[in-house]
Each structure stands twice: as structure tokens, then as C-alpha cells.
Design an enzyme around this catalytic site. Structure first.
Site, mmCIF file in Angstrom:
data_model
loop_
_atom_site.group_PDB
_atom_site.id
_atom_site.type_symbol
_atom_site.label_atom_id
_atom_site.label_comp_id
_atom_site.label_asym_id
_atom_site.label_seq_id
_atom_site.Cartn_x
_atom_site.Cartn_y
_atom_site.Cartn_z
ATOM 1 N N ASP A 25 -11.741 -3.937 2.074
ATOM 2 C CA ASP A 25 -12.600 -2.792 1.771
ATOM 3 C C ASP A 25 -14.078 -3.171 1.830
ATOM 4 O O ASP A 25 -14.920 -2.342 2.171
ATOM 5 C CB ASP A 25 -12.242 -2.194 0.402
ATOM 6 C CG ASP A 25 -11.049 -1.240 0.490
ATOM 7 O OD1 ASP A 25 -10.872 -0.603 1.548
ATOM 8 O OD2 ASP A 25 -10.308 -1.140 -0.504
ATOM 9 N N HIS A 67 -7.938 -10.430 -15.131
ATOM 10 C CA HIS A 67 -7.289 -9.846 -16.303
ATOM 11 C C HIS A 67 -5.807 -9.693 -16.009
ATOM 12 O O HIS A 67 -5.415 -9.375 -14.892
ATOM 13 C CB HIS A 67 -7.907 -8.476 -16.611
ATOM 14 C CG HIS A 67 -7.333 -7.833 -17.836
ATOM 15 N ND1 HIS A 67 -7.641 -8.270 -19.106
ATOM 16 C CD2 HIS A 67 -6.453 -6.806 -17.986
ATOM 17 C CE1 HIS A 67 -6.967 -7.528 -19.979
ATOM 18 N NE2 HIS A 67 -6.256 -6.632 -19.320
ATOM 19 N N THR A 126 -16.579 10.899 -1.191
ATOM 20 C CA THR A 126 -16.238 10.817 0.234
ATOM 21 C C THR A 126 -14.999 9.963 0.504
ATOM 22 O O THR A 126 -14.704 9.660 1.657
ATOM 23 C CB THR A 126 -17.433 10.235 1.025
ATOM 24 O OG1 THR A 126 -17.834 8.994 0.422
ATOM 25 C CG2 THR A 126 -18.599 11.182 1.010
ATOM 26 N N SER A 127 -14.239 9.602 -0.537
ATOM 27 C CA SER A 127 -13.048 8.752 -0.376
ATOM 28 C C SER A 127 -13.335 7.566 0.539
ATOM 29 O O SER A 127 -12.562 7.275 1.439
ATOM 30 C CB SER A 127 -11.852 9.518 0.196
ATOM 31 O OG SER A 127 -11.893 10.860 -0.120
ATOM 32 N N ASP A 128 -14.467 6.907 0.320
ATOM 33 C CA ASP A 128 -14.797 5.756 1.164
ATOM 34 C C ASP A 128 -14.110 4.513 0.614
ATOM 35 O O ASP A 128 -13.401 4.566 -0.386
ATOM 36 C CB ASP A 128 -16.313 5.581 1.262
ATOM 37 C CG ASP A 128 -16.729 5.141 2.661
ATOM 38 O OD1 ASP A 128 -16.044 4.268 3.225
ATOM 39 O OD2 ASP A 128 -17.720 5.660 3.184
ATOM 40 N N LYS A 173 0.721 3.424 -3.109
ATOM 41 C CA LYS A 173 -0.427 4.274 -3.445
ATOM 42 C C LYS A 173 0.026 5.661 -3.861
ATOM 43 O O LYS A 173 1.007 6.183 -3.332
ATOM 44 C CB LYS A 173 -1.307 4.431 -2.199
ATOM 45 C CG LYS A 173 -2.554 3.558 -2.215
ATOM 46 C CD LYS A 173 -3.443 3.923 -1.032
ATOM 47 C CE LYS A 173 -4.803 3.275 -1.166
ATOM 48 N NZ LYS A 173 -5.672 3.587 -0.038
ATOM 49 N N CYS A 203 0.824 -1.217 0.000
ATOM 50 C CA CYS A 203 0.000 0.000 0.000
ATOM 51 C C CYS A 203 0.850 1.255 0.000
ATOM 52 O O CYS A 203 0.355 2.347 -0.255
ATOM 53 C CB CYS A 203 -0.964 0.006 1.185
ATOM 54 S SG CYS A 203 -2.412 -1.029 0.903
HETATM 55 CO CO CO Z 1 -10.085 1.011 2.493
HETATM 56 CO CO CO Z 2 -8.710 0.457 -0.990
#
Ligand code: CO
Ligand code: CO
Length: 348
Positions: free
Chosen positions: A91, A139, A48-50, A21, A18
Site C-alpha cells: 500500500d 501489538h 476515496t478508498s485509496d 476482507k 485478502c
Molecule cells: Co491497496
Molecule cells: Co490495503
């Protein structure tokens, strides 16, 4: 073809897990330029960047859709596959949902024996199975750097969605996995990590957030997110902003991984932590907290835990349930929610 005995997945990549990112600030700028979509059934969208997108299908069913992939942060291909899948599935749990189907997404260099890719995919498939979901396709493309992840679709009742907004003054904050994956993985890459720290970080990164979600769904969850690439501080910031409250977090109560504070003090900090610090700016305040503890709070987590905002009574009940489930060592009440002050998140 690289000889099999010389294949080191982490040597083929620039940034890992991560920590790879894009920075949250840069991402927000780019997303601003996208057209707006209006659909009354889009319950959670891009604004909302959820953790996932949520679309209502009927009165009692909504779809959660997520996508997560990254370059390897470890050399064992089977374990890396498990970590990538646990991270992608997370998530869906962070939205209060149950994973149903998963699709692989793969980038792979032609010069590496495909047997390693097979191991990665087997690790991912085993985690998808553990989650009770089905692997339904995928894919792949050829690329200089290996990358792997999944797009996961889950189900949730439209009235039972957990969002990263909704934290209320008086709530307690509960975190379900110790911090430090970015820092410990940096120590591993530098050849400085102890065997115990290595074991611990692998155990935590491959652990599904499923059990934590199942325990939490018996209580009234006001807000939830998973702590991943933006680190605790910036995920807490998103929750505070979305809820228009201030989160007060006691660093002395934070669960941290074996040796992570020591490695932080040695300066084994992944690049993403500095990006997260720059993004947080003055929105996150420190009263006063040692620099290396701040680094732990900005450390990008790979397959990190869930951060819950719940009433004090529910926090106590959840902690008891976590302890009974053998998760007491990993989880902690780390702070409380207050009415909005100047900074969105205060560490003390
Ligand atoms: Co998350
Ligand atoms: Co994520």
C-alpha cells in the site's frame, strides 16, 4: 496444546488472505456514518478508498500510513509472514512512497506452539528488511484464529503522491503481477493444485512491489493502486470512479498465473470473488467474456500487483524497463482509459 506435527495454519481459519476482507459494499455503508474530518494537511483520507492515508508534515514531506492484516492462506508460517508483510508494504508503494517503519499486529491461539508465531514474525521481519524499512514494535492479542499483518509508515514528497484517481482518457493501463492468487490458493486448499502452480503463487505473493514502484517513479504516473482483496475489476472500478473515466480492459492481455484459468473453470472460486461481483453490479460490463474469465477478474488478490494509468509513451517505456529487470513475464499493458461511458469498467 495442538501437537506441532498437526498444526495446519489454514485449517484454523474460515477465510484466508485478502479474501477475508469485508465486502466493499458493506464497508462503504458503515464508513458513511463516520464524522467528517477537515485538515488541510490530510492529503488523502477515507473518502476515496485509496491505499493509504497521507498527511503532509512539511512542504517536502508527507507521511503515508497503512494497516493490513489477515488470516493465513498457507501452512508454512515463515512464508505466510513474508506474504503478509509484502502485502502490507504494497500500500505504501501504491501511493508512490518509500516504507520507513513497520509495526506488527498479531492474533494468536494459545493452543498453538508459539514457535510457529516466531516463524511468522521472522518472515515478516525479513520482508521489512528487504524493503529497507525498520520493524519498530507491534501489538498482539489472543484469538481462536491466527492473524498477522503490519501497519507500515512511509515517506513521500507531497507533489509525488500516486492516487487511485487521476486516470486520463488516452492513458494505457499496466498491471505488474498475474491474477489468480485467490483461485490458486483455493485449489491448494482443495488439494488440487499442481506443484508449479503452488510455486508460482508463493513467488508472486512474497514478491515486493518495490521494483515495480522504482521503475514507475521515473515516469509520469497519472494514477496507481494495488490490486488486492477487491480483485482487478473492483480496484479498476475505484480508479475509474475517482477519475470519472471508463477503463476498457482486454481480458486476452491479462497476465494470469499458472493453471489459474483452468482452476477457475473447475469452479475453484473463493467466496470473496462473489462479493466483489455483487458489488460491481452494472458498473462493470462484459462484451462478452466467458464466466470463468470474469471470475479471474473478481478474484481477490493477496499481495497483488500495481495497476498504473500512464500515457502510451510511458507505458511502452515502463514495459521495456520491466523486461530489462526480468519482470516482463509478470507485467502487461492490459487496456486503455476512455472518456466516461455508462459502465465505469468494460472488459472485452
Ligand atoms: Co491497496
Ligand atoms: Co490495503
Amino acid at each position: 496444546m495442538i501437537p506441532d506435527e498437526e498444526v495446519r495454519l489454514t485449517d484454523m481459519v474460515h477465510t484466508a488472505g485478502c479474501a477475508a476482507k469485508l465486502g466493499p459494499g458493506m464497508l462503504a455503508e458503515v464508513l458513511k456514518t463516520l464524522p467528517r474530518f477537515a485538515d488541510e494537511n490530510l492529503l488523502v483520507g477515507i473518502e476515496t478508498s485509496d491505499d493509504g492515508a497521507i498527511y503532509r508534515v512539511s512542504e517536502d514531506l508527507a507521511l503515508i500510513q497503512t494497516l493490513d492484516f489477515f488470516p493465513p492462506m498457507m501452512d508454512d508460517p515463515y512464508l505466510f509472514g513474508q506474504v503478509a508483510a509484502a502485502n502490507a508494504l504494497s500500500d505504501v508503494y501504491a501511493c508512490g512512497g518509500e516504507p520507513k517503519t513497520a509495526l506488527n499486529i498479531v492474533a494468536w491461539p494459545n493452543c498453538v506452539n508459539p514457535r510457529f508465531l516466531g516463524e511468522i514474525l521472522r518472515g515478516g521481519a525479513d520482508k521489512v528488511k528487504e524493503a529497507g524499512a525498520v520493524l519498530a514494535g507491534g501489538h498482539s492479542i489472543q484469538d481462536d484464529e491466527p492473524k498477522y499483518g503490519l501497519s507500515v509508515t512511509g515517506f513521500v514528497h507531497p507533489d509525488k503522491i500516486w492516487k487511485n484517481c487521476g486516470a486520463r482518457p488516452g492513458d494505457r493501463l499496466l498491471l505488474t503481477k498475474p491474477l489468480g492468487t485467490g483461485i490458486v490458493n483455493t485449489a491448494v486448499k482443495a488439494g488440487l493444485a499442481s506443484d508449479e502452480a503452488k510455486r508460482e503463487v508463493v513467488r508472486l505473493m512474497t514478491m515486493l512491489n518495490r521494483k515495480a514502484k522504482q521503475i514507475a517513479e521515473t515516469r509520469a504516473i497519472h494514477s496507481c493502486t494495488d490490486v488486492t482483496g477487491f480483485g482487478l475489476a473492483c480496484h479498476a472500478l475505484e480508479m475509474a470512479r475517482g477519475s470519472d473515466v471508463t477503463l476498457r480492459i482486454q481480458t486476452a492481455k491479462l497476465p494470469v498465473q499458472e493453471m489459474a484459468p483452468e482452476y477457475a473453470r473447475m469452479g475453484l472460486i473463493p467466496e470473496g470473488a462473489y462479493r466483489n461481483r455483487a458489488f460491481a453490479g452494472a458498473e462493470v460490463s462484459w462484451e462478452p467474456v466467458a464466466e470463468y474469465w470474469q471470475d479471474l477478474c473478481f478474484d481477490p488478490q493477496t499481495s497483488g500487483g500495481l495497476l498504473f494509468s500512464v500515457s502510451a509513451a510511458d507505458a511502452d517505456a515502463m514495459m521495456e524497463a520491466f523486461e530489462n529487470a526480468g519482470m516482463g513475464r509478470d507485467c502487461a499493458v492490459i487496456g486503455a482509459v476512455e472518456t466516461r461511458q455508462e459502465a465505469f469498467v468494460c472488459f472485452e
